[in-house]
Motif scaffolding. Sequence first.
Motif, PDB file in Angstrom:
ATOM      1  N   ARG A 146       0.858  -1.185   0.000  1.00  9.50           N
ATOM      2  CA  ARG A 146       0.000   0.000   0.000  1.00  9.50           C
ATOM      3  C   ARG A 146       0.900   1.243   0.000  1.00  9.50           C
ATOM      4  NH1 ARG A 146      -2.818  -3.730  -0.668  1.00  9.50           N
ATOM      5  NH2 ARG A 146      -4.738  -4.329   0.417  1.00  9.50           N
ATOM      6  N   ILE A 147       0.720   2.092  -0.989  1.00  4.93           N
ATOM      7  CA  ILE A 147       1.427   3.365  -1.034  1.00  4.93           C
ATOM      8  C   ILE A 147       0.390   4.477  -1.073  1.00  4.93           C
ATOM      9  CG2 ILE A 147       2.951   4.863  -2.382  1.00  4.93           C
ATOM     10  CD1 ILE A 147       4.345   2.297  -3.338  1.00  4.93           C
ATOM     11  N   VAL A 148       0.502   5.406  -0.155  1.00  3.41           N
ATOM     12  CA  VAL A 148      -0.402   6.559  -0.113  1.00  3.41           C
ATOM     13  C   VAL A 148       0.424   7.823  -0.287  1.00  3.41           C
ATOM     14  CG1 VAL A 148      -2.115   7.842   1.211  1.00  3.41           C
ATOM     15  CG2 VAL A 148      -2.027   5.337   1.390  1.00  3.41           C
ATOM     16  N   MET A 149       0.191   8.522  -1.377  1.00  6.68           N
ATOM     17  CA  MET A 149       0.825   9.809  -1.627  1.00  6.68           C
ATOM     18  C   MET A 149      -0.006  10.913  -0.962  1.00  6.68           C
ATOM     19  SD  MET A 149       3.358   9.084  -3.734  1.00  6.68           S
ATOM     20  CE  MET A 149       3.889   8.217  -5.210  1.00  6.68           C
ATOM     21  N   ILE A 150       0.652  11.955  -0.516  1.00  2.53           N
ATOM     22  CA  ILE A 150      -0.067  13.114   0.014  1.00  2.53           C
ATOM     23  C   ILE A 150       0.032  14.238  -1.016  1.00  2.53           C
ATOM     24  CG2 ILE A 150      -0.324  14.756   1.887  1.00  2.53           C
ATOM     25  CD1 ILE A 150      -0.947  11.799   2.608  1.00  2.53           C
ATOM     26  N   SER A 151      -1.087  14.464  -1.685  1.00  9.91           N
ATOM     27  CA  SER A 151      -1.182  15.538  -2.669  1.00  9.91           C
ATOM     28  C   SER A 151      -1.801  16.766  -1.990  1.00  9.91           C
ATOM     29  CB  SER A 151      -1.996  15.070  -3.883  1.00  9.91           C
ATOM     30  OG  SER A 151      -2.043  16.066  -4.874  1.00  9.91           O
ATOM     31  N   SER A 152      -2.609  17.529  -2.703  1.00  8.88           N
ATOM     32  CA  SER A 152      -3.182  18.754  -2.137  1.00  8.88           C
ATOM     33  C   SER A 152      -4.270  19.263  -3.073  1.00  8.88           C
ATOM     34  CB  SER A 152      -2.092  19.828  -2.005  1.00  8.88           C
ATOM     35  OG  SER A 152      -2.640  21.105  -1.747  1.00  8.88           O
ATOM     36  N   ILE A 153      -5.234  19.986  -2.516  1.00 13.76           N
ATOM     37  CA  ILE A 153      -6.233  20.599  -3.393  1.00 13.76           C
ATOM     38  C   ILE A 153      -5.610  21.674  -4.276  1.00 13.76           C
ATOM     39  CG2 ILE A 153      -8.199  20.118  -1.913  1.00 13.76           C
ATOM     40  CD1 ILE A 153      -8.105  23.115  -1.071  1.00 13.76           C
ATOM     41  N   THR A 154      -4.419  22.158  -3.909  1.00 14.31           N
ATOM     42  CA  THR A 154      -3.772  23.154  -4.770  1.00 14.31           C
ATOM     43  C   THR A 154      -3.301  22.537  -6.080  1.00 14.31           C
ATOM     44  OG1 THR A 154      -1.580  22.820  -3.774  1.00 14.31           O
ATOM     45  CG2 THR A 154      -3.018  24.486  -2.774  1.00 14.31           C
ATOM     46  N   ALA A 155      -3.373  21.200  -6.195  1.00 15.58           N
ATOM     47  CA  ALA A 155      -3.095  20.545  -7.473  1.00 15.58           C
ATOM     48  C   ALA A 155      -4.183  20.841  -8.496  1.00 15.58           C
ATOM     49  CB  ALA A 155      -2.973  19.042  -7.277  1.00 15.58           C
ATOM     50  N   GLU A 156      -5.355  21.273  -8.022  1.00 12.62           N
ATOM     51  CA  GLU A 156      -6.507  21.477  -8.902  1.00 12.62           C
ATOM     52  C   GLU A 156      -6.927  22.930  -9.031  1.00 12.62           C
ATOM     53  OE1 GLU A 156      -9.777  19.015  -7.820  1.00 12.62           O
ATOM     54  OE2 GLU A 156      -8.573  17.205  -7.624  1.00 12.62           O
ATOM     55  N   ILE A 157      -6.490  23.768  -8.099  1.00 12.55           N
ATOM     56  CA  ILE A 157      -6.892  25.169  -8.136  1.00 12.55           C
ATOM     57  C   ILE A 157      -5.659  26.048  -8.321  1.00 12.55           C
ATOM     58  CG2 ILE A 157      -8.921  24.755  -6.704  1.00 12.55           C
ATOM     59  CD1 ILE A 157      -7.375  25.855  -4.311  1.00 12.55           C
ATOM     60  N   CYS A 158      -5.872  27.249  -8.774  1.00 16.00           N
ATOM     61  CA  CYS A 158      -4.763  28.172  -9.049  1.00 16.00           C
ATOM     62  C   CYS A 158      -4.651  29.185  -7.908  1.00 16.00           C
ATOM     63  CB  CYS A 158      -4.985  28.895 -10.375  1.00 16.00           C
ATOM     64  SG  CYS A 158      -5.013  27.772 -11.794  1.00 16.00           S
ATOM     65  N   VAL A 159      -3.530  29.126  -7.193  1.00 20.00           N
ATOM     66  CA  VAL A 159      -3.292  30.015  -6.062  1.00 20.00           C
ATOM     67  C   VAL A 159      -2.066  30.857  -6.380  1.00 20.00           C
ATOM     68  CG1 VAL A 159      -2.861  30.170  -3.592  1.00 20.00           C
ATOM     69  CG2 VAL A 159      -4.216  28.259  -4.506  1.00 20.00           C
ATOM     70  N   PRO A 160      -2.231  32.132  -6.701  1.00 15.38           N
ATOM     71  CA  PRO A 160      -1.067  32.964  -7.005  1.00 15.38           C
ATOM     72  C   PRO A 160      -0.044  32.938  -5.883  1.00 15.38           C
ATOM     73  CG  PRO A 160      -3.099  34.120  -7.567  1.00 15.38           C
ATOM     74  CD  PRO A 160      -3.510  32.879  -6.812  1.00 15.38           C
ATOM     75  N   GLY A 161       1.215  32.777  -6.256  1.00 13.53           N
ATOM     76  CA  GLY A 161       2.282  32.741  -5.274  1.00 13.53           C
ATOM     77  C   GLY A 161       2.679  31.350  -4.834  1.00 13.53           C
ATOM     78  N   LEU A 162       1.904  30.340  -5.253  1.00 15.39           N
ATOM     79  CA  LEU A 162       2.205  28.961  -4.858  1.00 15.39           C
ATOM     80  C   LEU A 162       2.498  28.079  -6.066  1.00 15.39           C
ATOM     81  CD1 LEU A 162      -0.328  28.052  -2.012  1.00 15.39           C
ATOM     82  CD2 LEU A 162       2.095  28.608  -1.807  1.00 15.39           C
ATOM     83  N   MET A 163       2.971  28.663  -7.151  1.00 17.84           N
ATOM     84  CA  MET A 163       3.123  27.913  -8.391  1.00 17.84           C
ATOM     85  C   MET A 163       3.987  26.669  -8.254  1.00 17.84           C
ATOM     86  SD  MET A 163       5.060  27.227 -11.288  1.00 17.84           S
ATOM     87  CE  MET A 163       6.297  28.525 -11.356  1.00 17.84           C
ATOM     88  N   PRO A 164       5.232  26.739  -7.726  1.00 17.13           N
ATOM     89  CA  PRO A 164       6.033  25.511  -7.651  1.00 17.13           C
ATOM     90  C   PRO A 164       5.371  24.429  -6.811  1.00 17.13           C
ATOM     91  CG  PRO A 164       7.413  27.442  -7.332  1.00 17.13           C
ATOM     92  CD  PRO A 164       5.997  27.916  -7.273  1.00 17.13           C
ATOM     93  N   TYR A 165       4.838  24.810  -5.664  1.00 15.93           N
ATOM     94  CA  TYR A 165       4.198  23.831  -4.779  1.00 15.93           C
ATOM     95  C   TYR A 165       2.971  23.215  -5.452  1.00 15.93           C
ATOM     96  CZ  TYR A 165       1.805  21.872  -0.711  1.00 15.93           C
ATOM     97  OH  TYR A 165       1.166  21.020   0.163  1.00 15.93           O
ATOM     98  N   SER A 166       2.101  24.057  -6.008  1.00 20.04           N
ATOM     99  CA  SER A 166       0.871  23.563  -6.622  1.00 20.04           C
ATOM    100  C   SER A 166       1.154  22.630  -7.790  1.00 20.04           C
ATOM    101  CB  SER A 166       0.014  24.744  -7.098  1.00 20.04           C
ATOM    102  OG  SER A 166      -0.362  25.566  -6.025  1.00 20.04           O
ATOM    103  N   VAL A 167       2.096  23.018  -8.632  1.00 17.92           N
ATOM    104  CA  VAL A 167       2.425  22.182  -9.785  1.00 17.92           C
ATOM    105  C   VAL A 167       3.089  20.890  -9.338  1.00 17.92           C
ATOM    106  CG1 VAL A 167       3.741  22.075 -11.934  1.00 17.92           C
ATOM    107  CG2 VAL A 167       2.552  24.174 -11.315  1.00 17.92           C
ATOM    108  N   SER A 168       3.883  20.944  -8.281  1.00 18.28           N
ATOM    109  CA  SER A 168       4.492  19.708  -7.764  1.00 18.28           C
ATOM    110  C   SER A 168       3.418  18.758  -7.249  1.00 18.28           C
ATOM    111  CB  SER A 168       5.506  20.026  -6.662  1.00 18.28           C
ATOM    112  OG  SER A 168       4.875  20.360  -5.441  1.00 18.28           O
ATOM    113  N   LYS A 169       2.389  19.278  -6.624  1.00 14.87           N
ATOM    114  CA  LYS A 169       1.321  18.422  -6.117  1.00 14.87           C
ATOM    115  C   LYS A 169       0.460  17.870  -7.255  1.00 14.87           C
ATOM    116  CE  LYS A 169       2.294  18.338  -1.780  1.00 14.87           C
ATOM    117  NZ  LYS A 169       2.718  17.062  -1.143  1.00 14.87           N
ATOM    118  N   ALA A 170       0.308  18.636  -8.337  1.00  7.71           N
ATOM    119  CA  ALA A 170      -0.367  18.089  -9.520  1.00  7.71           C
ATOM    120  C   ALA A 170       0.431  16.919 -10.071  1.00  7.71           C
ATOM    121  CB  ALA A 170      -0.537  19.174 -10.573  1.00  7.71           C
ATOM    122  N   ALA A 171       1.758  17.048 -10.045  1.00  7.81           N
ATOM    123  CA  ALA A 171       2.620  15.950 -10.483  1.00  7.81           C
ATOM    124  C   ALA A 171       2.444  14.737  -9.584  1.00  7.81           C
ATOM    125  CB  ALA A 171       4.079  16.396 -10.504  1.00  7.81           C
TER     126      ALA A 171
END
Length: 254
Positions: A142-167
């Motif tokens: 069992r592998i559980v990754m921890i992503s984030s809702i910022t993977a789906e929404i656009c939050v100015p100022g959080l681009m690297p983090y948000s895109v990393s979570k989309a990945a």
Amino acid sequence: MEKHSKLAGRTVMITGASGGLGAHFAELCAGAGAAVVLGARRLDRLENLAAAIRDRGGRALAVPLDVAEEASVTAAFDAAEAQFGPVDSVIANAGIERSGRATEISVEDFDAVYAVNVRGAFLVAREAARRLRAAGRTEDGRIVMISSITAEICVPGLMPYSVSKAAVSHMTRMLAREWARRGPNVNALAPGYMPSDLNAEWFASEAGRQQLDLFPRRRLADFTMLDEPLLFLLSNASAQVTGSVIKLDDGQTL
């Protein structure tokens, strides 16, 4: 620490376990009967947490772990196996954030976020899968990754983090598909905004308080919202669940 047996017989490695969600997950899994391997760079905090879990009758091992470094990941799994046998479950929780507008963020900060949040999650998942195959225990994995809702929404100022979570979210689906016939189940939780070291300063600011007022329930989500979904994904009950990214945000994106 509430004790039950949903994870009895399992060995769970938690990355980023020195505080916040990682420490919470460690307590949760130990209370559910698992042996827990606590990995992070801050070994002193890990040792204190592991000792507290053992004092309450749990099984815990603290290991130094820099998820961005392949040799460190290998060494952590070696130490875990020496103590508890094969690691059958992983919570890929380690993550960092570097804030800043896209035109201002440095290449060094961008690369640092990807090294931990994306490469780190991959290296830990891959090592777990390799060892489970070698042990002939892929169906238990069992592998559980921890992503984030910022993977789906656009939050100015959080681009690297948000895109990393989309990945991370898409990596979950890719690994689940690739390992569907001979590998562990791979799923992800995508939490909403919760109290953490990463966002404490922001939500204490006027702009952060204004963001809270925009949420339908005008609050940060609580760690415990993740408990039952996480235990399910790590347990035998999730044998037929793989490739899912489960959003848990207390309605923040409604």
